[in-house]
Design a protein around this motif. Structure first.
Motif, PDB file in Angstrom:
ATOM      1  N   ASP A  23       3.075  64.840  63.188  1.00  0.00           N
ATOM      2  CA  ASP A  23       3.671  63.843  63.032  1.00  0.00           C
ATOM      3  C   ASP A  23       5.248  63.661  63.682  1.00  0.00           C
ATOM      4  OD1 ASP A  23       4.937  64.782  60.888  1.00  0.00           O
ATOM      5  OD2 ASP A  23       3.811  63.555  59.607  1.00  0.00           O
ATOM      6  N   VAL A  24       5.898  62.461  63.783  1.00  0.00           N
ATOM      7  CA  VAL A  24       7.135  62.541  63.945  1.00  0.00           C
ATOM      8  C   VAL A  24       8.123  63.087  63.108  1.00  0.00           C
ATOM      9  CG1 VAL A  24       7.565  60.113  63.058  1.00  0.00           C
ATOM     10  CG2 VAL A  24       9.065  60.841  65.026  1.00  0.00           C
ATOM     11  N   ASP A  25       7.698  62.920  61.820  1.00  0.00           N
ATOM     12  CA  ASP A  25       8.637  63.761  60.662  1.00  0.00           C
ATOM     13  C   ASP A  25       8.833  65.169  60.777  1.00  0.00           C
ATOM     14  OD1 ASP A  25       9.317  61.241  59.657  1.00  0.00           O
ATOM     15  OD2 ASP A  25       7.686  61.464  58.111  1.00  0.00           O
ATOM     16  N   GLN A  26       7.544  65.817  61.291  1.00  0.00           N
ATOM     17  CA  GLN A  26       7.742  67.411  61.671  1.00  0.00           C
ATOM     18  C   GLN A  26       8.443  67.551  62.857  1.00  0.00           C
ATOM     19  OE1 GLN A  26       6.373  69.810  59.795  1.00  0.00           O
ATOM     20  NE2 GLN A  26       7.386  71.146  61.372  1.00  0.00           N
ATOM     21  N   LEU A  27       8.278  66.620  63.780  1.00  0.00           N
ATOM     22  CA  LEU A  27       9.056  66.994  65.125  1.00  0.00           C
ATOM     23  C   LEU A  27      10.640  66.977  64.858  1.00  0.00           C
ATOM     24  CD1 LEU A  27       6.712  65.043  67.563  1.00  0.00           C
ATOM     25  CD2 LEU A  27       7.131  67.636  67.509  1.00  0.00           C
ATOM     26  N   VAL A  28      11.044  66.105  63.796  1.00  0.00           N
ATOM     27  CA  VAL A  28      12.344  65.628  63.527  1.00  0.00           C
ATOM     28  C   VAL A  28      12.834  66.795  62.846  1.00  0.00           C
ATOM     29  CG1 VAL A  28      13.868  64.446  61.857  1.00  0.00           C
ATOM     30  CG2 VAL A  28      12.259  63.309  63.506  1.00  0.00           C
ATOM     31  N   ARG A  29      12.034  67.608  62.075  1.00  0.00           N
ATOM     32  CA  ARG A  29      12.411  68.726  61.128  1.00  0.00           C
ATOM     33  C   ARG A  29      12.550  69.890  62.236  1.00  0.00           C
ATOM     34  NH1 ARG A  29       8.855  66.598  57.162  1.00  0.00           N
ATOM     35  NH2 ARG A  29       7.062  67.821  58.024  1.00  0.00           N
ATOM     36  N   ASP A  30      11.713  69.950  63.201  1.00  0.00           N
ATOM     37  CA  ASP A  30      11.867  71.001  64.014  1.00  0.00           C
ATOM     38  C   ASP A  30      13.141  70.976  65.129  1.00  0.00           C
ATOM     39  OD1 ASP A  30       9.401  71.904  63.371  1.00  0.00           O
ATOM     40  OD2 ASP A  30       8.102  71.038  65.106  1.00  0.00           O
ATOM     41  N   ALA A  31      13.472  69.880  65.283  1.00  0.00           N
ATOM     42  CA  ALA A  31      14.800  69.371  66.108  1.00  0.00           C
ATOM     43  C   ALA A  31      16.054  69.816  65.206  1.00  0.00           C
ATOM     44  CB  ALA A  31      14.776  67.874  66.385  1.00  0.00           C
ATOM     45  N   LEU A  32      15.749  69.476  64.048  1.00  0.00           N
ATOM     46  CA  LEU A  32      17.360  69.840  63.282  1.00  0.00           C
ATOM     47  C   LEU A  32      17.184  71.338  63.125  1.00  0.00           C
ATOM     48  CD1 LEU A  32      16.888  67.171  60.424  1.00  0.00           C
ATOM     49  CD2 LEU A  32      18.188  66.856  62.505  1.00  0.00           C
ATOM     50  N   ALA A  33      16.171  71.851  63.191  1.00  0.00           N
ATOM     51  CA  ALA A  33      16.325  73.518  62.918  1.00  0.00           C
ATOM     52  C   ALA A  33      16.527  74.173  64.245  1.00  0.00           C
ATOM     53  CB  ALA A  33      14.905  73.917  62.354  1.00  0.00           C
ATOM     54  N   ASN A  34      16.134  73.678  65.331  1.00  0.00           N
ATOM     55  CA  ASN A  34      15.918  74.316  66.595  1.00  0.00           C
ATOM     56  C   ASN A  34      16.958  73.716  68.060  1.00  0.00           C
ATOM     57  OD1 ASN A  34      13.813  76.015  65.745  1.00  0.00           O
ATOM     58  ND2 ASN A  34      12.310  74.407  66.319  1.00  0.00           N
ATOM     59  N   ARG A  35      17.555  72.513  67.619  1.00  0.00           N
ATOM     60  CA  ARG A  35      18.324  72.093  68.859  1.00  0.00           C
ATOM     61  C   ARG A  35      19.530  72.683  68.750  1.00  0.00           C
ATOM     62  NH1 ARG A  35      17.855  65.978  70.514  1.00  0.00           N
ATOM     63  NH2 ARG A  35      20.101  66.474  70.819  1.00  0.00           N
ATOM     64  N   PRO A  36      19.967  73.375  70.121  1.00  0.00           N
ATOM     65  CA  PRO A  36      21.216  73.946  70.360  1.00  0.00           C
ATOM     66  C   PRO A  36      22.409  73.221  69.805  1.00  0.00           C
ATOM     67  CG  PRO A  36      19.970  74.284  72.082  1.00  0.00           C
ATOM     68  CD  PRO A  36      19.414  73.326  71.591  1.00  0.00           C
ATOM     69  N   ASP A  37      22.607  71.817  70.140  1.00  0.00           N
ATOM     70  CA  ASP A  37      23.932  71.182  69.939  1.00  0.00           C
ATOM     71  C   ASP A  37      24.017  71.148  68.190  1.00  0.00           C
ATOM     72  OD1 ASP A  37      21.350  69.741  69.619  1.00  0.00           O
ATOM     73  OD2 ASP A  37      22.359  67.691  70.086  1.00  0.00           O
TER      74      ASP A  37
END
Length: 357
Positions: A160-174
């Motif tokens: 779901d979108v919550d899991q994708l948000v957690r992935d973004a907060l952990a993996n995004r280079p910025d």
């Protein structure tokens, strides 16, 4: 006779080698080392982020040219359909079953389709130029671009979108880079605070005493002996005119700015992931609807053309059906490209575009 003084002539040379070791400084050097490591880490992550931006830009340009080529095929098909309709009208006009107005409208429709085709060709050329520019290839170097308009749609996102948000907060280079900048600022602050504490070190000297002495014109007595010493040195800064306080104030400001940048990067990531997630699901739904619309529009067009040829339909219905079919086909091509673009945007916003490219 006593003069009360004597005259001495001396010559002295003391070549000295000094070595200093800083033993303890309450974390001043460690803060500088940690800040340097954090800044090097930020530079490395920024390099990865630049790669992801490039991949995303090329992906968008690639899917844009796929959509442009799809619309070009639709325009070509629309011109063929317009020619078929015009031929039907001319056939009926030859038997005085169609009016002059209908014939003029059919010819206008064909001319409009020809104009739309030329415009679609221009759009395809512009999309190709954008793709070439995003890749960094010279415009005069021809490249073969695989057509994405016939590719199967990507799989729907897992989770779901919550899991994708957690992935973004952990993996995004910025976000990772912003966290690294915060750590560098905190290390600089720690180093600035340590400047208020004393430093403890060792200082060792090795020298050679080379000299000569002559008194009252006597012959010179020479010396050439080595020497050495080791000192334990305690240095405590007492007053510096406020320089250390100013450095701490600056470091506090840099920490606050780094925290604000981190919060801003996290908020941006959440918004981008949410928007891309919604756009992808909307794209899937739009594509399914466009398929149904195209199917219905084709049936309606073929029925209207058949009815007109057999004299039970009018030209207005046929013209409307022809236009609706062309619009439905263009909508299908756009929806197809939009799904891929939204999928690329979601991969970019979650920091997974490198693993999916």
């Amino acid at each position: 006779m006593r003069k009360g003084f004597f005259t001495a002539d001396t010559r002295e040379l003391l070549p000295t080698l000094t070595a200093k070791w800083l033993l303890f400084d309450f974390g001043r050097r460690e803060g500088g080392v940690q800040a340097a490591k954090a800044n090097a880490f930020v530079a490395d992550v920024a390099f990865t982020g630049a790669h992801e931006k490039l991949i995303y830009a090329v992906s968008r340009a690639y899917f844009a040219i796929g959509a442009a080529r799809g619309r070009l095929r639709v325009a070509e098909q629309a011109l063929k359909s317009a020619a078929i309709v015009q031929d039907a009208v001319e056939t009926k006009r030859a038997h005085e079953l169609a009016t002059v107005v209908e014939l003029a409208q059919a010819r206008r429709q064909t001319a409009q389709a020809r104009f739309n085709l030329e415009r679609a060709k221009g759009a395809e050329h512009a999309a190709y130029s954008s793709l070439v520019a995003s890749v960094g290839v010279a415009p005069d170097v021809p490249i073969q671009v695989a057509d994405s308009s016939e590719k199967n749609l990507p799989a729907a996102p897992s989770g779901d979108v919550d899991q994708l948000v957690r992935d973004a907060l952990a993996n995004r280079p910025d976000i990772i880079a912003a966290l690294g900048k915060l750590r560098a600022a905190e290390a600089t602050l720690g180093s600035a605070r340590a400047a208020f504490y004393p430093t403890v070190g060792l200082e060792a000297q090795a020298y050679q005493n080379i000299g000569a002495l002559s008194t009252e014109g006597s012959r010179f007595y020479s010396v050439n002996e080595p020497g050495a010493n080791i000192l334990l040195k305690l240095s405590l800064p007492l007053f510096d005119g406020g320089a250390r306080d100013a450095r701490i104030a600056i470091a506090h400001s840099e920490v606050a700015a780094a925290r604000h940048s981190l919060d801003q990067a996290q908020d941006t990531a959440v918004q981008q992931v949410t928007d891309a997630y919604d756009a992808l699901h909307t794209g899937f739904a739009e594509f399914e609807a466009a398929l149904e619309l195209t199917k219905a529009a084709r049936i309606a067009y073929e029925a209207a053309l058949d009815a007109y040829r057999h004299g039970v339909g009018n030209y207005t219905d046929l013209s409307n059906a022809e236009t609706a079919l062309s619009q439905a086909q263009s909508a299908r091509e756009d929806a197809h490209a939009n799904v891929f673009t939204a999928a690329a945007a979601l991969a970019f916003s979650t920091g997974a575009i490198l693993s999916q490219s």
